[in-house]
Design a protein around this motif. Sequence first.
Motif, PDB file in Angstrom:
ATOM      1  N   PRO A   8       0.815  -1.227   0.000  1.00 15.79           N
ATOM      2  CA  PRO A   8       0.000   0.000   0.000  1.00 15.79           C
ATOM      3  C   PRO A   8       0.843   1.269   0.000  1.00 15.79           C
ATOM      4  O   PRO A   8       1.873   1.323   0.648  1.00 15.79           O
ATOM      5  CB  PRO A   8      -0.806  -0.094   1.301  1.00 15.79           C
ATOM      6  N   ALA A   9       0.389   2.286  -0.805  1.00 14.22           N
ATOM      7  CA  ALA A   9       1.078   3.568  -0.830  1.00 14.22           C
ATOM      8  C   ALA A   9       0.682   4.387   0.381  1.00 14.22           C
ATOM      9  O   ALA A   9       1.376   5.313   0.769  1.00 14.22           O
ATOM     10  CB  ALA A   9       0.704   4.319  -2.090  1.00 14.22           C
ATOM     11  N   SER A  10      -0.464   4.058   0.945  1.00 14.96           N
ATOM     12  CA  SER A  10      -0.942   4.832   2.082  1.00 14.96           C
ATOM     13  C   SER A  10      -1.719   3.889   2.989  1.00 14.96           C
ATOM     14  O   SER A  10      -2.488   3.075   2.507  1.00 14.96           O
ATOM     15  CB  SER A  10      -1.875   5.931   1.571  1.00 14.96           C
ATOM     16  N   PRO A  11      -1.517   4.003   4.297  1.00 12.55           N
ATOM     17  CA  PRO A  11      -2.312   3.174   5.189  1.00 12.55           C
ATOM     18  C   PRO A  11      -3.783   3.570   5.127  1.00 12.55           C
ATOM     19  O   PRO A  11      -4.660   2.751   5.363  1.00 12.55           O
ATOM     20  CB  PRO A  11      -1.723   3.452   6.573  1.00 12.55           C
ATOM     21  N   GLN A  12      -4.017   4.850   4.747  1.00 13.67           N
ATOM     22  CA  GLN A  12      -5.410   5.300   4.663  1.00 13.67           C
ATOM     23  C   GLN A  12      -5.971   4.950   3.294  1.00 13.67           C
ATOM     24  O   GLN A  12      -5.342   5.217   2.269  1.00 13.67           O
ATOM     25  CB  GLN A  12      -5.466   6.817   4.873  1.00 13.67           C
ATOM     26  N   ARG A  13      -7.121   4.358   3.261  1.00 10.55           N
ATOM     27  CA  ARG A  13      -7.693   3.877   2.005  1.00 10.55           C
ATOM     28  C   ARG A  13      -9.036   4.520   1.682  1.00 10.55           C
ATOM     29  O   ARG A  13      -9.591   4.300   0.634  1.00 10.55           O
ATOM     30  CB  ARG A  13      -7.886   2.354   2.082  1.00 10.55           C
ATOM     31  N   ARG A  14      -9.595   5.266   2.632  1.00 12.19           N
ATOM     32  CA  ARG A  14     -10.918   5.833   2.426  1.00 12.19           C
ATOM     33  C   ARG A  14     -10.823   7.348   2.642  1.00 12.19           C
ATOM     34  O   ARG A  14     -10.274   7.794   3.657  1.00 12.19           O
ATOM     35  CB  ARG A  14     -11.905   5.208   3.417  1.00 12.19           C
ATOM     36  N   PHE A  15     -11.319   8.102   1.703  1.00 13.17           N
ATOM     37  CA  PHE A  15     -11.255   9.564   1.769  1.00 13.17           C
ATOM     38  C   PHE A  15     -12.621  10.151   1.431  1.00 13.17           C
ATOM     39  O   PHE A  15     -13.493   9.457   0.922  1.00 13.17           O
ATOM     40  CB  PHE A  15     -10.218  10.093   0.760  1.00 13.17           C
ATOM     41  N   LYS A  16     -12.746  11.441   1.701  1.00 15.01           N
ATOM     42  CA  LYS A  16     -13.973  12.121   1.256  1.00 15.01           C
ATOM     43  C   LYS A  16     -13.888  12.374  -0.258  1.00 15.01           C
ATOM     44  O   LYS A  16     -14.863  12.218  -0.966  1.00 15.01           O
ATOM     45  CB  LYS A  16     -14.156  13.439   2.022  1.00 15.01           C
ATOM     46  N   ALA A  17     -12.694  12.747  -0.716  1.00 17.76           N
ATOM     47  CA  ALA A  17     -12.532  13.019  -2.153  1.00 17.76           C
ATOM     48  C   ALA A  17     -11.184  12.519  -2.643  1.00 17.76           C
ATOM     49  O   ALA A  17     -10.167  12.690  -1.967  1.00 17.76           O
ATOM     50  CB  ALA A  17     -12.649  14.517  -2.416  1.00 17.76           C
ATOM     51  N   LEU A  18     -11.210  11.934  -3.840  1.00 16.01           N
ATOM     52  CA  LEU A  18      -9.971  11.575  -4.528  1.00 16.01           C
ATOM     53  C   LEU A  18      -9.833  12.498  -5.728  1.00 16.01           C
ATOM     54  O   LEU A  18     -10.784  12.628  -6.512  1.00 16.01           O
ATOM     55  CB  LEU A  18     -10.031  10.141  -5.058  1.00 16.01           C
TER      56      LEU A  18
END
Length: 476
Positions: A8-18
Amino acid sequence: MTTPVPPPASPQRRFKALVIGSGAGGAPAATALAEAWGEGVALLEAGPHLHARDFTQVEREMVPRLYAQGGVQGTEDGVLSLLQARTVGGSTVINDALCFRPPPELDARWKALGAHIDTAALAPFVDRVEEVLQVREIRRDQINRANYLVGLGAARLGWHGERLRHNSVGCVQCGFRHLGCAYDAKQSMNLSFVPRAQAAGAQLLPEVEVHHLERRGGAWVALTSQGAFAAEHVVLCAGVVQTPTILLRSGIAAGDGVQVHVQTVAWGDFDDPVDGFNGIPMAYGVLEFADIYGHTGPGYLIEGVAVQPLGFSVQPQLEGLGHDEVLGRYRHLSGAVSLVRSASRGRITLKDDRPAITYPLVEADLQRLAHFYDRATELYLAAGASRVLLAHRHVGWVDRVTPVPTMDPGTFYVYTAHPFGGAGRGLVTDEVGRVPGQPGLWVLDGSAVPEAIGVNPQVTIAALALEGAARLIADA
Ligand SMILES: Cc1cc2nc3c(=O)[nH]c(=O)nc-3n(C[C@H](O)[C@H](O)[C@H](O)COP(=O)(O)OP(=O)(O)OC[C@H]3O[C@@H](n4cnc5c(N)ncnc54)[C@H](O)[C@@H]3O)c2cc1C
């Protein structure tokens, strides 16, 4: 298709906007969204995050590293070469830093296309872009000899021309704008809006290439080279080739209505060295033949242009002339490029999961290119050139205005650094950038621009992205 799942490039996988793509559209859009939503915003970028020390000014190293498809991207028939970058900051990293405000003629033209732009209402966004990019007029003492000669020819012929504006404060005039700025002077998106987006909380994720989007459980999921990322809102800003490609792979109709500025070159040959590679490559523009800002010409700009030796060597593809003889005059040549506001329409389609670009040039464009060759010849002879080299296979050097024998596609060198459309407003999106029937999906880059606008487009694209992001925030 099987989606590769590297670490993974980021541990965070869920955002409000990509926001997908960090160029002229993506970086401002991500900044505006992050100023509203902070850490809820991720900026996904296929290319690497490079810095001043990475820009070596060696063409054979930097072109494959910075340019989409290593610099050889073009139409299926090989006629039109299409230049874009693949790095944090997008094509603004390799661009010439010229800045134009959107021409007021766009209002009526876009309306006829079912799209919307109100250049007066857009003005505050343009002002913000110009402030962040630190746009200013190129000073008289920064005009190199190659560009000076373009201005001299135009002045002697009584043609309207001017010093242009750029976003490169403290420019050291090294001549390497097309290879990334090694001095952190050019305020490309990697140095201007991307750091602002990060400062406002956005997470920049370089080397994350989005393959396609899926709608799952009321959210968007972007399937990427680094696994899946989910968000409520997705803003596509991957540029004219890749935004339609992502849409098509996602089962959303796109790819029609591509338009470009058709660019070809002419070179004035002067007795004394011109050394155009030294100094700001593009600094002077001739608006005499434009059909914008109140001009009523056939519809093209002429701009002074210089390229480094490798870039120059691919341009004259001449029959019957020794390449070495042409390259031997390199130091003596001043270049002028056309920006023809094309009437042709091209397409991006999927071929084995890759984008295939077609752009059949229509007669009106061929005529304007021939018109450009004649006027550029006139301009250089007026400036004192002994002869002029046209990037046309069957012509080569001319010492008087000589109508070209054929404008069959393939007989002259033609490229574009300014593609538009493929996910155009009024065609793929609604009149302001939302994709109808796809909640929360927006397109805010050059692919949303429904036509060739007639001027170098980075400021217009960035201002429209800021305006679109403000609408998205209001919608959310
Ligand atoms: C050589 C050159 C000179 C130019 N000179 C000027 C100039 O002087 N003035 C001017 O106004 N304009 C100039 N331009 C044009 C201007 O830079 C572009 O029109 C503008 O940058 C386009 O903005 P964009 O956001 O549509 O695309 P881009 O700026 O190209 O950004 C698209 C980004 O998306 C990324 N991307 C692509 N696919 C994916 C994917 N699948 N997943 C994630 N990311 C992806 C790319 O890597 C890229 O970073 C020039 C362009 C070139 C090539």
